[in-house]
Scaffold this motif. Sequence first.
Motif, PDB file in Angstrom:
ATOM      1  N   ILE A  14       0.847  -1.186   0.000  1.00  0.00           N
ATOM      2  CA  ILE A  14       0.000   0.000   0.000  1.00  0.00           C
ATOM      3  C   ILE A  14       0.885   1.238   0.000  1.00  0.00           C
ATOM      4  CG2 ILE A  14      -0.227   0.164   2.501  1.00  0.00           C
ATOM      5  CD1 ILE A  14      -3.265   0.680   1.923  1.00  0.00           C
ATOM      6  N   ASN A  15       0.435   2.285  -0.665  1.00  0.00           N
ATOM      7  CA  ASN A  15       1.174   3.539  -0.715  1.00  0.00           C
ATOM      8  C   ASN A  15       0.921   4.300   0.591  1.00  0.00           C
ATOM      9  OD1 ASN A  15       2.187   6.093  -1.180  1.00  0.00           O
ATOM     10  ND2 ASN A  15       1.338   6.252  -3.248  1.00  0.00           N
ATOM     11  N   PRO A  16       1.942   4.465   1.432  1.00  0.00           N
ATOM     12  CA  PRO A  16       1.711   5.126   2.720  1.00  0.00           C
ATOM     13  C   PRO A  16       1.345   6.597   2.597  1.00  0.00           C
ATOM     14  CG  PRO A  16       4.042   4.750   2.392  1.00  0.00           C
ATOM     15  CD  PRO A  16       3.330   4.056   1.273  1.00  0.00           C
ATOM     16  N   ASP A  17       1.623   7.209   1.457  1.00  0.00           N
ATOM     17  CA  ASP A  17       1.264   8.610   1.267  1.00  0.00           C
ATOM     18  C   ASP A  17      -0.250   8.787   1.111  1.00  0.00           C
ATOM     19  OD1 ASP A  17       3.920   9.413   1.414  1.00  0.00           O
ATOM     20  OD2 ASP A  17       4.219   9.101  -0.738  1.00  0.00           O
ATOM     21  N   LEU A  18      -0.957   7.694   0.866  1.00  0.00           N
ATOM     22  CA  LEU A  18      -2.404   7.770   0.686  1.00  0.00           C
ATOM     23  C   LEU A  18      -3.177   7.371   1.945  1.00  0.00           C
ATOM     24  CD1 LEU A  18      -2.715   6.359  -2.936  1.00  0.00           C
ATOM     25  CD2 LEU A  18      -2.596   8.732  -2.189  1.00  0.00           C
ATOM     26  N   ILE A  19      -2.450   7.107   3.044  1.00  0.00           N
ATOM     27  CA  ILE A  19      -3.105   6.790   4.303  1.00  0.00           C
ATOM     28  C   ILE A  19      -3.486   8.100   4.986  1.00  0.00           C
ATOM     29  CG2 ILE A  19      -2.835   5.751   6.588  1.00  0.00           C
ATOM     30  CD1 ILE A  19      -0.830   3.800   5.320  1.00  0.00           C
ATOM     31  N   GLU A  20      -4.770   8.255   5.284  1.00  0.00           N
ATOM     32  CA  GLU A  20      -5.236   9.466   5.955  1.00  0.00           C
ATOM     33  C   GLU A  20      -5.070   9.348   7.464  1.00  0.00           C
ATOM     34  OE1 GLU A  20      -9.537  11.442   6.695  1.00  0.00           O
ATOM     35  OE2 GLU A  20      -8.982  11.163   4.592  1.00  0.00           O
ATOM     36  N   ARG A  21      -5.462   8.180   8.003  1.00  0.00           N
ATOM     37  CA  ARG A  21      -5.315   7.963   9.448  1.00  0.00           C
ATOM     38  C   ARG A  21      -5.265   6.475   9.729  1.00  0.00           C
ATOM     39  NH1 ARG A  21     -10.423   9.814   8.486  1.00  0.00           N
ATOM     40  NH2 ARG A  21     -12.121   8.450   9.135  1.00  0.00           N
ATOM     41  N   ILE A  22      -4.824   6.149  10.948  1.00  0.00           N
ATOM     42  CA  ILE A  22      -4.721   4.761  11.381  1.00  0.00           C
ATOM     43  C   ILE A  22      -5.429   4.648  12.722  1.00  0.00           C
ATOM     44  CG2 ILE A  22      -3.143   2.875  11.928  1.00  0.00           C
ATOM     45  CD1 ILE A  22      -0.975   4.428  10.356  1.00  0.00           C
ATOM     46  N   HIS A  23      -6.336   3.673  12.832  1.00  0.00           N
ATOM     47  CA  HIS A  23      -7.040   3.417  14.091  1.00  0.00           C
ATOM     48  C   HIS A  23      -6.547   2.098  14.666  1.00  0.00           C
ATOM     49  CE1 HIS A  23     -10.051   6.559  13.485  1.00  0.00           C
ATOM     50  NE2 HIS A  23     -10.096   6.182  12.221  1.00  0.00           N
ATOM     51  N   ALA A  24      -6.520   2.001  15.972  1.00  0.00           N
ATOM     52  CA  ALA A  24      -6.138   0.745  16.624  1.00  0.00           C
ATOM     53  C   ALA A  24      -7.111   0.446  17.750  1.00  0.00           C
ATOM     54  CB  ALA A  24      -4.714   0.847  17.149  1.00  0.00           C
ATOM     55  N   SER A  25      -8.322   0.000  17.398  1.00  0.00           N
ATOM     56  CA  SER A  25      -9.295  -0.281  18.446  1.00  0.00           C
ATOM     57  C   SER A  25     -10.254  -1.385  18.031  1.00  0.00           C
ATOM     58  CB  SER A  25     -10.066   0.988  18.787  1.00  0.00           C
ATOM     59  OG  SER A  25     -10.715   1.488  17.643  1.00  0.00           O
ATOM     60  N   PRO A  26     -10.090  -2.607  18.334  1.00  0.00           N
ATOM     61  CA  PRO A  26      -8.856  -3.256  18.759  1.00  0.00           C
ATOM     62  C   PRO A  26      -7.969  -3.620  17.578  1.00  0.00           C
ATOM     63  CG  PRO A  26     -10.595  -4.881  18.768  1.00  0.00           C
ATOM     64  CD  PRO A  26     -11.210  -3.555  18.369  1.00  0.00           C
ATOM     65  N   ASP A  27      -8.565  -3.827  16.365  1.00  0.00           N
ATOM     66  CA  ASP A  27      -7.749  -4.138  15.188  1.00  0.00           C
ATOM     67  C   ASP A  27      -7.205  -2.861  14.567  1.00  0.00           C
ATOM     68  OD1 ASP A  27      -8.268  -6.907  15.329  1.00  0.00           O
ATOM     69  OD2 ASP A  27     -10.167  -6.641  14.271  1.00  0.00           O
ATOM     70  N   THR A  28      -6.058  -2.973  13.933  1.00  0.00           N
ATOM     71  CA  THR A  28      -5.464  -1.818  13.267  1.00  0.00           C
ATOM     72  C   THR A  28      -6.168  -1.614  11.930  1.00  0.00           C
ATOM     73  OG1 THR A  28      -3.355  -2.328  14.308  1.00  0.00           O
ATOM     74  CG2 THR A  28      -3.317  -0.792  12.458  1.00  0.00           C
ATOM     75  N   THR A  29      -6.724  -0.433  11.739  1.00  0.00           N
ATOM     76  CA  THR A  29      -7.451  -0.108  10.515  1.00  0.00           C
ATOM     77  C   THR A  29      -6.779   1.071   9.832  1.00  0.00           C
ATOM     78  OG1 THR A  29      -9.512  -0.806  11.561  1.00  0.00           O
ATOM     79  CG2 THR A  29      -9.703   0.507   9.555  1.00  0.00           C
ATOM     80  N   LEU A  30      -6.439   0.874   8.560  1.00  0.00           N
ATOM     81  CA  LEU A  30      -5.870   1.950   7.751  1.00  0.00           C
ATOM     82  C   LEU A  30      -7.017   2.599   6.990  1.00  0.00           C
ATOM     83  CD1 LEU A  30      -2.836   0.027   6.172  1.00  0.00           C
ATOM     84  CD2 LEU A  30      -2.957   1.200   8.372  1.00  0.00           C
TER      85      LEU A  30
END
Length: 103
Positions: A14-30
């Motif tokens: 995945i292109n990390p420049d296109l990640i807006e945010r990352i959630h970790a509750s409980p699974d990590t969601t891009l």
Amino acid sequence: MIVVTRLNDSQFAINPDLIERIHASPDTTLVMVDGAKFIVTESLEDVIEKIARFRAHVISLAYLTEDSQYSSGARTLEIVGGPHAIAHVIEPGSTVPSRPRRI
């Protein structure tokens, strides 16, 4: 690109420049800039570390010279001329003229 793992153990890049945010509750969601969401097995800290290593790698490639053993024949970075080039250099401390506002 960074490689991450889906919950079914398949990997994808995945292109990390296109990640807006990352959630970790409980699974990590891009959450991507286009709204797409990917749940991955890596922790929030692991994803951030992968992004940091990716960006450091990109920067290190920019500093490699053609004499380097790691050179892949890629061109070195240079300022490009043409219609989009900067016409002049602005001296430090000077102001940049603004365009008149349309009312």
